[in-house]
Design a protein around this motif. Structure first.
Motif, short mmCIF file in Angstrom:
data_model
loop_
_atom_site.label_atom_id
_atom_site.label_comp_id
_atom_site.label_asym_id
_atom_site.label_seq_id
_atom_site.Cartn_x
_atom_site.Cartn_y
_atom_site.Cartn_z
N SER A 156 -18.60 15.55 -61.53
CA SER A 156 -17.64 16.36 -62.47
C SER A 156 -16.32 16.65 -61.75
O SER A 156 -15.08 16.71 -62.30
N ALA A 157 -16.11 17.07 -60.52
CA ALA A 157 -15.29 17.27 -59.62
C ALA A 157 -14.26 16.20 -59.44
O ALA A 157 -13.06 16.41 -59.45
N THR A 158 -14.91 15.21 -59.17
CA THR A 158 -14.19 13.78 -59.00
C THR A 158 -13.65 13.69 -60.30
O THR A 158 -12.30 13.06 -60.22
N SER A 159 -14.05 13.79 -61.28
CA SER A 159 -13.22 13.46 -62.82
C SER A 159 -12.11 14.30 -62.89
O SER A 159 -11.11 13.90 -63.32
N ASP A 160 -12.42 15.37 -62.69
CA ASP A 160 -11.18 16.59 -62.59
C ASP A 160 -10.06 15.86 -61.59
O ASP A 160 -8.88 16.20 -62.24
N VAL A 161 -10.41 15.56 -60.58
CA VAL A 161 -9.37 15.28 -59.40
C VAL A 161 -8.54 14.01 -60.13
O VAL A 161 -7.46 13.83 -59.93
N MET A 162 -9.44 13.07 -60.65
CA MET A 162 -8.90 11.91 -61.05
C MET A 162 -7.89 12.12 -62.27
O MET A 162 -6.87 11.59 -62.59
N ALA A 163 -8.35 13.13 -63.14
CA ALA A 163 -7.26 13.49 -64.37
C ALA A 163 -6.13 14.09 -63.81
O ALA A 163 -5.07 13.85 -64.40
N ALA A 164 -6.28 14.92 -62.75
CA ALA A 164 -5.05 15.73 -62.10
C ALA A 164 -4.16 14.62 -61.48
O ALA A 164 -2.98 14.91 -61.57
N LEU A 165 -4.62 13.59 -61.04
CA LEU A 165 -3.75 12.54 -60.25
C LEU A 165 -3.17 11.79 -61.27
O LEU A 165 -1.90 11.28 -61.42
N GLY A 166 -3.89 11.29 -62.51
CA GLY A 166 -3.28 10.68 -63.55
C GLY A 166 -2.15 11.55 -64.25
O GLY A 166 -1.51 10.76 -64.89
N SER A 167 -2.37 12.79 -64.12
CA SER A 167 -1.03 13.48 -64.76
C SER A 167 0.20 13.54 -63.97
O SER A 167 1.07 13.69 -64.55
N GLN A 168 0.01 12.79 -62.75
CA GLN A 168 1.23 13.05 -61.79
C GLN A 168 1.75 11.68 -61.67
O GLN A 168 3.23 11.50 -61.55
N ILE A 169 0.99 10.60 -61.82
CA ILE A 169 1.43 9.18 -61.45
C ILE A 169 0.95 8.33 -62.38
O ILE A 169 -0.27 8.55 -63.11
N ASP A 170 1.54 7.03 -62.38
CA ASP A 170 0.91 6.06 -63.36
C ASP A 170 -0.19 5.32 -62.25
O ASP A 170 0.15 4.47 -61.37
N MET A 171 -1.39 5.57 -62.71
CA MET A 171 -2.54 5.02 -61.84
C MET A 171 -2.61 3.61 -61.69
O MET A 171 -3.43 2.98 -61.04
N SER A 172 -2.00 2.68 -62.69
CA SER A 172 -2.09 1.36 -62.83
C SER A 172 -1.97 0.65 -61.64
O SER A 172 -2.16 -0.57 -61.48
N ALA A 173 -1.07 1.35 -60.72
CA ALA A 173 -0.42 0.49 -59.68
C ALA A 173 -1.34 0.61 -58.55
O ALA A 173 -1.09 0.06 -57.33
N VAL A 174 -2.55 1.47 -58.60
CA VAL A 174 -3.50 1.54 -57.46
C VAL A 174 -4.48 0.18 -57.22
O VAL A 174 -4.68 -0.20 -58.03
N LYS A 175 -3.96 -0.31 -55.82
CA LYS A 175 -4.77 -1.52 -55.38
C LYS A 175 -6.04 -1.40 -54.99
O LYS A 175 -6.87 -2.28 -55.00
N ALA A 176 -6.53 -0.24 -54.47
CA ALA A 176 -7.87 -0.21 -53.81
C ALA A 176 -8.16 1.45 -53.39
O ALA A 176 -7.25 2.26 -53.69
N ILE A 177 -9.46 1.64 -53.45
CA ILE A 177 -9.92 3.04 -53.13
C ILE A 177 -10.81 3.17 -51.91
O ILE A 177 -11.43 2.20 -51.76
N GLY A 178 -10.67 4.14 -51.20
CA GLY A 178 -11.34 4.41 -50.22
C GLY A 178 -12.03 5.65 -50.31
O GLY A 178 -11.42 6.76 -50.76
N LEU A 179 -13.08 5.86 -49.52
CA LEU A 179 -14.09 6.93 -49.42
C LEU A 179 -14.25 7.86 -48.34
O LEU A 179 -14.38 7.01 -47.38
#
Length: 478
Positions: free
Chosen positions: A50-73
């Motif tokens: 649930s916290a990850t979903s909140d982080v992703m929503a917050a990031l999506g409110s700042q920038i267009d996430m469609s340009a992200v090419k990869a994810i690291g953990l």
């Protein structure tokens, strides 16, 4: 752009960097820790999601996430997340700073094959003794366990649908043959497990899987976006600050305290209680001294006197010679160099003149002395450290960093303003996974370097001797 997600103990952080490795967005969501019994520390994996979903929503409110090419953990290490055959979580995750399995750890460590194969002491906080504790105390849970996952790798399972780990995090389980960079069937069998219980392994800079289509759609990410292996929090931080080659090292003042040095070869020294782990890059290792309470000790003192850590350190004016008050930061046991799960902290040498500021200095100095013990342990392995890069929340205090530089006798470099921690390192690992360029993890620009203060050198050396003597006395009482 590239996304890095860091699953910490107190929260999940997400950062997005561009092709020039400049930060373009960041967000954080808090997490809670349950302590149902003394020495226990647990978290709900459902809260991570649930916290990850909140982080992703917050990031999506700042920038267009469609340009992200990869994810690291990246993520907190050593946690035991137990999954059944249906993929359901069987119990709360037992965290890195949980010491309930100290008896199981001691029995495992007495078996010579663990140090010989894993290259490390079996610490109570590592994953293998936690499973031994579950086997002894929660028989039904152990019997139902189909997979054992580290925290960030459970997050990966949710993101990608595949059970995968990587070398740096796996090295902290006591099940990895750290030299061979593979699971040890013998160490697993000694815990009552098989290779089938473990995730598959990749290097941190390699692709581990792709994001599930429904999550990509929900978060505005491209379909089929790759997820890199990533790294344990300290290895990912090393990628963030460019500590990847021999002679490079960093000092982390987070919840725990860490001195981390990169090495080009596997050189275990378990008798020193120094951790020898795989790095997040292929054919690279690192050595690390760890104390369990660093900034966490200052948080504890802040709650005691009802002030914030920033207010406490902000009230101090420069480095002073250590006073009579002496703090031992063993609030939940200790790792390097003592391997002592039972030891507890102390604040002693109090007198009428001891005020809040003197208590603050004692806490800063006590953590510094504990890290000096770590530096000495690393030196005993042959690892020489001539300077350190400072990271972590505690590094915001120049007084603390100057105290540390003086206590350690090592210059401490402070990066220019910016976050070069685990989430940033995870984003870099995502970038490596799609570019195959392992040279991008360069050190940050340095804003200033804090030198040891010569006028206080002898006073700190004398106080460190008193600190070690006090530890010996305290150990007999714990």
């Amino acid at each position: 752009m590239y996304l890095g997600l860091d699953l910490g103990t107190s929260g999940i952080k997400g950062v997005v960097i561009d092709d020039a490795q400049q930060l373009v967005a960041e967000a954080r969501a808090p997490l809670t820790v349950a302590r149902p019994h003394p020495g226990w520390s647990e978290q709900s994996p459902a809260e991570w999601l649930s916290a990850t979903s909140d982080v992703m929503a917050a990031l999506g409110s700042q920038i267009d996430m469609s340009a992200v090419k990869a994810i690291g953990l990246s993520g907190q290490m050593h946690g035991a997340t137990l999954i059944d055959a249906k993929g359901d979580v069987l119990r709360p995750c037992i965290l890195w700073n949980d010491t309930r399995s100290h008896a199981e750890a001691a029995r495992m460590d007495a078996d010579p094959q663990f140090r010989h194969v894993s290259g490390n002491i079996v610490f109570p906080g590592f994953t293998a003794p936690k499973l031994a504790w579950v086997k002894n105390n929660e028989t039904n849970v152990f019997a139902a366990t189909d997979k054992v996952l580290l925290p960030k790798d459970y997050l990966r399972l949710w993101l990608t649908g595949v059970a995968v780990s990587e070398m740096s995090d796996a090295a902290g389980t006591s099940w990895l043959d750290v030299g061979a960079r593979d699971w040890s069937d013998d160490l697993l069998a000694a815990t009552g497990l098989e290779r089938a219980h473990m995730p598959s392994l990749v290097e941190g800079s390699a692709v581990s899987g792709t994001l599930r289509p429904e999550l990509a759609s929900n978060w505005g990410l491209p379909a089929g976006i790759p997820v890199a292996g990533g790294g344990g929090d300290n290895a990912a931080t090393a990628i963030g600050v460019g500590v990847t080659k021999p002679g490079q090292a960093f000092l982390s003042l987070g919840t725990s305290g860490v001195i981390f040095a990169a090495t080009e070869r596997y050189a275990p020294a378990p008798d020193t209680a120094v951790h020898t782990f795989c790095h997040a890059l292929p054919d690279t290792w690192h050595q690390m001294g760890v104390i369990l309470s660093a900034a966490d000790a200052l948080e504890w003192y802040g709650r005691l006197v009802r002030q914030t850590p920033a207010a406490l350190t902000g009230a101090l004016e420069g480095v002073a010679a250590p006073g009579r008050a002496l703090f031992l930061p063993y609030l939940g046991g200790e790792r390097t160099p003592h391997n002592d799960a039972r030891i507890r902290g102390a604040l002693i040498g109090l007198q009428n003149e001891t005020d809040t500021a003197a208590g603050t200095r004692a806490v800063l100095e006590g953590v510094s002395f504990a890290l000096k013990d770590n530096l000495d342990a690393l030196a005993a392995t042959g690892t020489q450290i001539n300077n350190l890069i400072a990271v972590g929340g505690g590094s915001a205090s120049r007084v603390w960093l100057r105290t540390l530089a003086t206590c350690l006798g090592v210059p401490i470099a402070v990066p220019v303003s910016g976050d070069f921690g685990a989430a940033f390192g995870a984003a870099r690992l995502g970038m490596m996974a799609v570019s195959n360029d392992l040279t991008i993890a360069t050190p940050p620009k340095i804003a200033e370097t804090l030198e040891p203060e010569a006028q206080h050198k002898d006073a700190f050396a004398e106080a460190h001797i008193r600190y070690r003597s006090t530890y010996s006395a305290l150990r007999t009482l714990s």
